[in-house]
Design a protein around this motif. Sequence first.
Motif, PDB file in Angstrom:
ATOM      1  N   PHE C  14      12.946 127.399 183.867  1.00 24.17           N
ATOM      2  CA  PHE C  14      11.935 126.473 184.381  1.00 24.17           C
ATOM      3  C   PHE C  14      10.669 126.434 183.552  1.00 24.17           C
ATOM      4  O   PHE C  14       9.815 125.605 183.781  1.00 24.17           O
ATOM      5  N   ALA C  15      10.465 127.328 182.575  1.00 24.47           N
ATOM      6  CA  ALA C  15       9.231 127.298 181.775  1.00 24.47           C
ATOM      7  C   ALA C  15       9.562 127.483 180.308  1.00 24.47           C
ATOM      8  O   ALA C  15      10.471 128.240 179.961  1.00 24.47           O
ATOM      9  N   GLU C  29      -1.930 130.402 175.858  1.00 25.98           N
ATOM     10  CA  GLU C  29      -1.548 129.593 176.998  1.00 25.98           C
ATOM     11  C   GLU C  29      -1.998 130.307 178.275  1.00 25.98           C
ATOM     12  O   GLU C  29      -1.854 131.523 178.400  1.00 25.98           O
ATOM     13  N   TYR C  32      -1.467 128.264 185.261  1.00 24.18           N
ATOM     14  CA  TYR C  32      -2.144 127.665 186.408  1.00 24.18           C
ATOM     15  C   TYR C  32      -1.304 127.982 187.646  1.00 24.18           C
ATOM     16  O   TYR C  32      -0.243 127.405 187.861  1.00 24.18           O
ATOM     17  N   HIS C  35      -0.057 125.494 191.732  1.00 23.05           N
ATOM     18  CA  HIS C  35       1.113 124.799 192.256  1.00 23.05           C
ATOM     19  C   HIS C  35       2.406 125.577 192.013  1.00 23.05           C
ATOM     20  O   HIS C  35       3.483 125.002 192.099  1.00 23.05           O
ATOM     21  N   LYS C  36       2.301 126.869 191.661  1.00 24.78           N
ATOM     22  CA  LYS C  36       3.518 127.630 191.377  1.00 24.78           C
ATOM     23  C   LYS C  36       3.759 128.688 192.452  1.00 24.78           C
ATOM     24  O   LYS C  36       2.825 129.160 193.096  1.00 24.78           O
ATOM     25  N   GLN C  40       7.396 132.565 190.331  1.00 24.14           N
ATOM     26  CA  GLN C  40       7.264 131.869 189.047  1.00 24.14           C
ATOM     27  C   GLN C  40       6.115 132.457 188.228  1.00 24.14           C
ATOM     28  O   GLN C  40       6.258 132.705 187.022  1.00 24.14           O
ATOM     29  N   ILE C  44       6.504 134.301 184.531  1.00 23.97           N
ATOM     30  CA  ILE C  44       5.857 133.740 183.346  1.00 23.97           C
ATOM     31  C   ILE C  44       4.895 134.744 182.725  1.00 23.97           C
ATOM     32  O   ILE C  44       4.873 134.943 181.505  1.00 23.97           O
ATOM     33  N   ARG C  59      -6.536 130.181 189.510  1.00 23.05           N
ATOM     34  CA  ARG C  59      -6.253 129.631 190.842  1.00 23.05           C
ATOM     35  C   ARG C  59      -5.177 130.456 191.563  1.00 23.05           C
ATOM     36  O   ARG C  59      -4.295 129.900 192.212  1.00 23.05           O
ATOM     37  N   ASN C 210     -13.623 123.150 187.232  1.00 22.23           N
ATOM     38  CA  ASN C 210     -12.805 123.618 186.110  1.00 22.23           C
ATOM     39  C   ASN C 210     -13.548 124.642 185.264  1.00 22.23           C
ATOM     40  O   ASN C 210     -13.881 124.401 184.094  1.00 22.23           O
TER      41      ASN C 210
END
Lengths: 234, 234, 234, 234, 234, 234, 234, 234
Positions: C14-15, C29, C32, C35-36, C40, C44, C59, C210
């Motif tokens: 998935f990544a 990198e 974020y 939304h994971k 996940q 990662i 977040r 941000n």
Amino acid sequence: MSDHHFTFEEVQGFARLDHDRAARQGLPEFVYAGHKTPEQVAAIMASMVARQGCALASRAAQSHADAVRAALPEAHYNATAGLITVGQMPRQAVGLVRVVAAGTSDLPVAEEAVGVLDFLGDRVERLYDVGVAGVHRLLAHVDELAEADVLIVVAGMEGALPTVVGGLVAPPIIAVPTSVGYGVSLQGLAALLGMLNSCAPGVCVVNIDNGLGAAAAAHRILNGLRRSSGSAAS
Amino acid sequence: MSDHHFTFEEVQGFARLDHDRAARQGLPEFVYAGHKTPEQVAAIMASMVARQGCALASRAAQSHADAVRAALPEAHYNATAGLITVGQMPRQAVGLVRVVAAGTSDLPVAEEAVGVLDFLGDRVERLYDVGVAGVHRLLAHVDELAEADVLIVVAGMEGALPTVVGGLVAPPIIAVPTSVGYGVSLQGLAALLGMLNSCAPGVCVVNIDNGLGAAAAAHRILNGLRRSSGSAAS
Amino acid sequence: MSDHHFTFEEVQGFARLDHDRAARQGLPEFVYAGHKTPEQVAAIMASMVARQGCALASRAAQSHADAVRAALPEAHYNATAGLITVGQMPRQAVGLVRVVAAGTSDLPVAEEAVGVLDFLGDRVERLYDVGVAGVHRLLAHVDELAEADVLIVVAGMEGALPTVVGGLVAPPIIAVPTSVGYGVSLQGLAALLGMLNSCAPGVCVVNIDNGLGAAAAAHRILNGLRRSSGSAAS
Amino acid sequence: MSDHHFTFEEVQGFARLDHDRAARQGLPEFVYAGHKTPEQVAAIMASMVARQGCALASRAAQSHADAVRAALPEAHYNATAGLITVGQMPRQAVGLVRVVAAGTSDLPVAEEAVGVLDFLGDRVERLYDVGVAGVHRLLAHVDELAEADVLIVVAGMEGALPTVVGGLVAPPIIAVPTSVGYGVSLQGLAALLGMLNSCAPGVCVVNIDNGLGAAAAAHRILNGLRRSSGSAAS
Amino acid sequence: MSDHHFTFEEVQGFARLDHDRAARQGLPEFVYAGHKTPEQVAAIMASMVARQGCALASRAAQSHADAVRAALPEAHYNATAGLITVGQMPRQAVGLVRVVAAGTSDLPVAEEAVGVLDFLGDRVERLYDVGVAGVHRLLAHVDELAEADVLIVVAGMEGALPTVVGGLVAPPIIAVPTSVGYGVSLQGLAALLGMLNSCAPGVCVVNIDNGLGAAAAAHRILNGLRRSSGSAAS
Amino acid sequence: MSDHHFTFEEVQGFARLDHDRAARQGLPEFVYAGHKTPEQVAAIMASMVARQGCALASRAAQSHADAVRAALPEAHYNATAGLITVGQMPRQAVGLVRVVAAGTSDLPVAEEAVGVLDFLGDRVERLYDVGVAGVHRLLAHVDELAEADVLIVVAGMEGALPTVVGGLVAPPIIAVPTSVGYGVSLQGLAALLGMLNSCAPGVCVVNIDNGLGAAAAAHRILNGLRRSSGSAAS
Amino acid sequence: MSDHHFTFEEVQGFARLDHDRAARQGLPEFVYAGHKTPEQVAAIMASMVARQGCALASRAAQSHADAVRAALPEAHYNATAGLITVGQMPRQAVGLVRVVAAGTSDLPVAEEAVGVLDFLGDRVERLYDVGVAGVHRLLAHVDELAEADVLIVVAGMEGALPTVVGGLVAPPIIAVPTSVGYGVSLQGLAALLGMLNSCAPGVCVVNIDNGLGAAAAAHRILNGLRRSSGSAAS
Amino acid sequence: MSDHHFTFEEVQGFARLDHDRAARQGLPEFVYAGHKTPEQVAAIMASMVARQGCALASRAAQSHADAVRAALPEAHYNATAGLITVGQMPRQAVGLVRVVAAGTSDLPVAEEAVGVLDFLGDRVERLYDVGVAGVHRLLAHVDELAEADVLIVVAGMEGALPTVVGGLVAPPIIAVPTSVGYGVSLQGLAALLGMLNSCAPGVCVVNIDNGLGAAAAAHRILNGLRRSSGSAAS
């Protein structure tokens, strides 16, 4: 008026099913579970299965799945994609859809498209996590993109992926903005606007998070291919 | 309070000039001609030139230029960029800004940035018509992008160019959305939102069509480079 | 195309990690987490740490932190800033970022910027609670503002702080609107618009809340300073 | 219902004048010329003058002024402010309004406020070109600000001036956003939002470019002062 | 610069109190609890009380009240208005504010205004449930409206009440839109727009649900009355 | 399907007229001239007149009127209302519509409604310049309002008039927002939102400046009255 | 002013009931429970019942219903429609409203309209699940549509149903947009805009999800029919 | 990376042509004349013709056409569609696009699509003035709709036509919103939102007034058909 198919039935007074939709539109009726009660979803799917042998509900929560399975034990629930399916339409020999997604967070929408296409009998392949902030990840897959019959391109945030894909290869492109992001992503509005303003001509767009709509649009295109090649299974 | 510079003068009762701004902010005061009469612009520029030897007005129409030239015959008018300049600041040895533009239609904004940087004494190079619908045009210039001290990236429509650039190279990136487009480009709002939602980290953004603001931000960065290398001309 | 770095690897399908990003962009990198799923994020980050020795997720909720710590016991979680970090990049000798915040309520965003800069090895100082409704609080710190190499200015509500700062001192200014406010603050949109319309030239802006993006933009500027002074640690 | 004043007359079938408004509201009826024909404006003003001895029309173009002067030769036209006046209300001994404007471009709106106050008989002073990008220009006038009975503060772009003023001094503050700006100034919406979100408590706001409305609000406050001090001329 | 008051102190590193605000602005600093933790609110209020003898926090939940009472047992919590107060400012002899509300649902906002005025020592009276869909309810109270020194008019939905009031009586009017409504009330935006477009001149407006801001604006007006009549208690 | 009327004809290849619309909908087809060329409008009206004896075009400029009169010399042009009419429908004995307008500036929209109703054969009366800033002007006409069969209420700015009318009398109310205003009237959007949020139940709304739509809605109601009273002329 | 009814009473200090509203407007006052506490709703309904014998509250949750039933045991709660009713108004002999709904998800809004009409004594029939994606479902019911005195047409998503209905039949049409949808349905805004832009003339519109408002508008029309036919029960 | 085509040339320093686009994307590069000068358009088209034998510019005014014809006398200008063409691509044997338009006012956008398809060598048929307010006009053409390989459906105002078409027949549907309308049509935004929220699955959408984009999307689909049937001319 021609002899196109116009019949329907009532389900318990609140739904008027449109069973000939597949013949008319090349697409069956889907159940949008989002604003319906579990009981409504179960009753509608049961009626559909009785009539056409298969059914699909989208935006379904676990509670919808539980109610459907009580009525239809063979129902399958895909929690990531939010899909309940019972059976599926005949497997097709012609046509390949590739679903491309920008990031891991876009998976639920991409998987909704994949699940709907699978239910419709279409062949579908995935290409995920190829966002434009590392454009080389995308360039490594140009041949796979070029070979598909339809590309569904899913992205949130700035929504630039369909534009870059559209500049690289020739197949039809259906862009799906997602609500992934924060601040002025405005729940996907920024990605939607980006896609509608794409400088790559021939990109067309569906509603935010509308994986099902993208799958339906792709299926309309594949149906045309099959008609033209004389191979449609349905 | 420290000994920072805080003096000003009045011009004919309607403007209060801020002549020490260059010492304080590292930037002179600019004249925004857009909402001013030709007479107001001419009077303000004359006062600035008398005091600091040079002046710049942006968003200037031909009528502004005519009024300024009547008072200051040495004034120069760049119609594409909408800039009137009289003289310029000392030429700097250190620092290079590259102004990157997506399409031919974005030229007026890009040229405003170029013209302001030139007035400020900064070295500036152009890279135009490298929009993301043909990403290979951009990839052919990765080295030029990587060598700049600051990148100003100008784009309308979906505004994806700064994201792709930001994924390729390391310099600071100032993104400028333009009002180029139609329909849901919403006079540049779509491009602005796309840039603010960039999935390439470290992209920062100025107002729509604000080439001058991007130039000023770039100049602040270059001033820092010069201070650190001991080479500032101003 | 030049020899810029373009390699990546897949993580559990998935990544698609982009490990050369630091070499290419001067920035690693980031993950974020918003939304994971916790799983996940943990997978990662583990892959990133195995490859590059450090990783950062933004977040992040407590549930993300728990999953990451199960895999990477050395992970650190900063709940105010919403950051999970494992290790950090080499400490830099050159360059100072000052993070300025208007009010106590803006702290989470300001601390996200501070935490990311710290992870990146940059020197960072804080100046908090200096909102423009009591401008003398700000004026007392003009020298500190003027000495920084980059200013990150964080404010919600009307978002006027970056304009006042930009009128006082010369360093590059990265403005961060926050969603602090109610009614027509429109979740930070009013502050964002205020900053984009700043009458102080050379203020540039990132997305609402941000902090990470502002830190990344600052780091791009500091990298340039180091390259020019020959002192980069990375 | 009390004996408040409720009478009116018809003017040529299209206007129903409200001549007792001054007694009831402490303010006469004004004519908004913007959407009316020159003939309509002239007829309405003539009727007002006949009845109450004076009249004022706002947002008036030269063509309106010409038509009014044909009927009322004593009419005065202020083109900058867009005001036509015939006569004026009694001069008041008590109360001072200071109209503060951020930039030269905000003059038309500020002058509309000044002209209306003058017509109403109120004492008014100007303080122009004191925008927050050079906050020392404002600090030099703190005493003048503090002495006024009402402050009308006019600003476009990011609209921060009323907040800074509100943090410095005690009088009532009526903030007027102007449509000065471009891009995401959104024709004054950004300034309006900034003022409504002011972190300085007690700032209140009128519509964009509404100098007349600000003057009317100030006059309501001054009327109260006069009633309390027993000095009202009207 | 004049001898206006410019001092402040730091509270535990995250807040910079502005204790001379009352002398400078005629208003003490308020604590906006909405985005702060209970611990932050308690610490800031304790510091304020130690210094100036009283303090007020708005948008406070029960959890904020509990934390404050642990530190300051004399604190009072008004749950409807969301206010925590400790002590209050001296009671004033001059000046009456009438708070007018359109409907029962607007009560929390109206009560926030009432509570803040009471804390500030101002005399305040209520007139509730007089919405414009039954305009006779309002007409029965014209005399009470006309006698007030300031009117705060609170309304949601279409926000027409301040316009009708402004057409009936002379005092200064501060309009407060509320987020009461649904659909295209857009969380109070419709009421706000209605008030800003009021055809009754001299209505000024504060942010949605901003009862505190309206109270502060009224207090600024009353302070002027007291200064002019020589009766201010503070 | 019932025997409802479904026939049409083509006009020069670009228009497909719907001549049975009156029988089906109780309303003839109207021509919206706004986006059509003078030649298109003339051709379409000529075809309509040939078939049904009368025709109406709205949003017509003088150039449209000239082209129509060349083809149909009996055409009448009302410049204020922007209407071209040829003939009219039979005069009706039953039913009265009263068109109420807030201000002189709203006249063009109100007159469009009056002109369309007149063309349709309906009896219509006017009540103009009764805006809510002087509510007594409206109260003087309550009986006239109460006697109408339908009220069309036209207002710009804050759009409060339909709410006040709706609170006074019983007939059906069709509210028409106008684009009269400036700043945050947003070309009529503020008035539209105000009307949709009306606290007077039973107010319904048409598009901004849509006098024709309001007249058509009123005509549908009157048709029902006539059917029920057995008196329809058409 | 005529002898229209203008009396009211206070309920426990927070509500000012308007008991003559039925005589004046032809509609009783309704209670909007959405922003009120259960206790407020119970007290207001009890007062209404004592005075006029019946009462209705909308947007009521179970907690409101429980509080009302404690005070008024005869109260009935319809959870789907969110309505609490006590008693009802006299049953009417004349007039039929047909409530048409596009999909199963629109039921709560449609049922609110049905429930309110039933409370008002009006005859009402349903026609549900006839969305325009299967237009034959609608065409099968053209006669039923044509026979109604008023049509209330409820739809979410793109909101096209009222336009298609308006093109088929003559009765008055009240369109109700619903918040059914996702993404750029924008909580019903897309449906609202679609209805306001209807190309079928004479469609009028109420707020999103405002079933009660549509019912009230329909009742105003029916009242007119009854007055004209001499049959009103009320 | 595969051997896909990546070459380009510079035109007079401001344009970087992408001549291999047809091979890569199946579409040539188009010239968007809207934001370009006549001279720029002429130079770019001349270069394209020299290289690839044909060229098309969209959104072209008469002044663009004049400049192009001076350089390329064989150029053809279609004023309704705003297209300048020189030559055209090879005529294709396979594939039919039907362009459906709701009203006469939508013609310019529909004709842009027709003209671009014709240039691309595709077979195209028109079906105009079949808006949903008279749905029988559409039902009379169901067979023609069903036989097309792609449907481009053009509509302004409420934009409901693609939904009704999508419910009737199976081919792929590309919906094009137009800016036809006024008031809350919001320059086509209402139509766009309606189409994106279509309850007919598989409708996809392009930018407002983007006839060219719809044609390009249709061409991508037809190219697929030809590849699958082995008949592509290009």
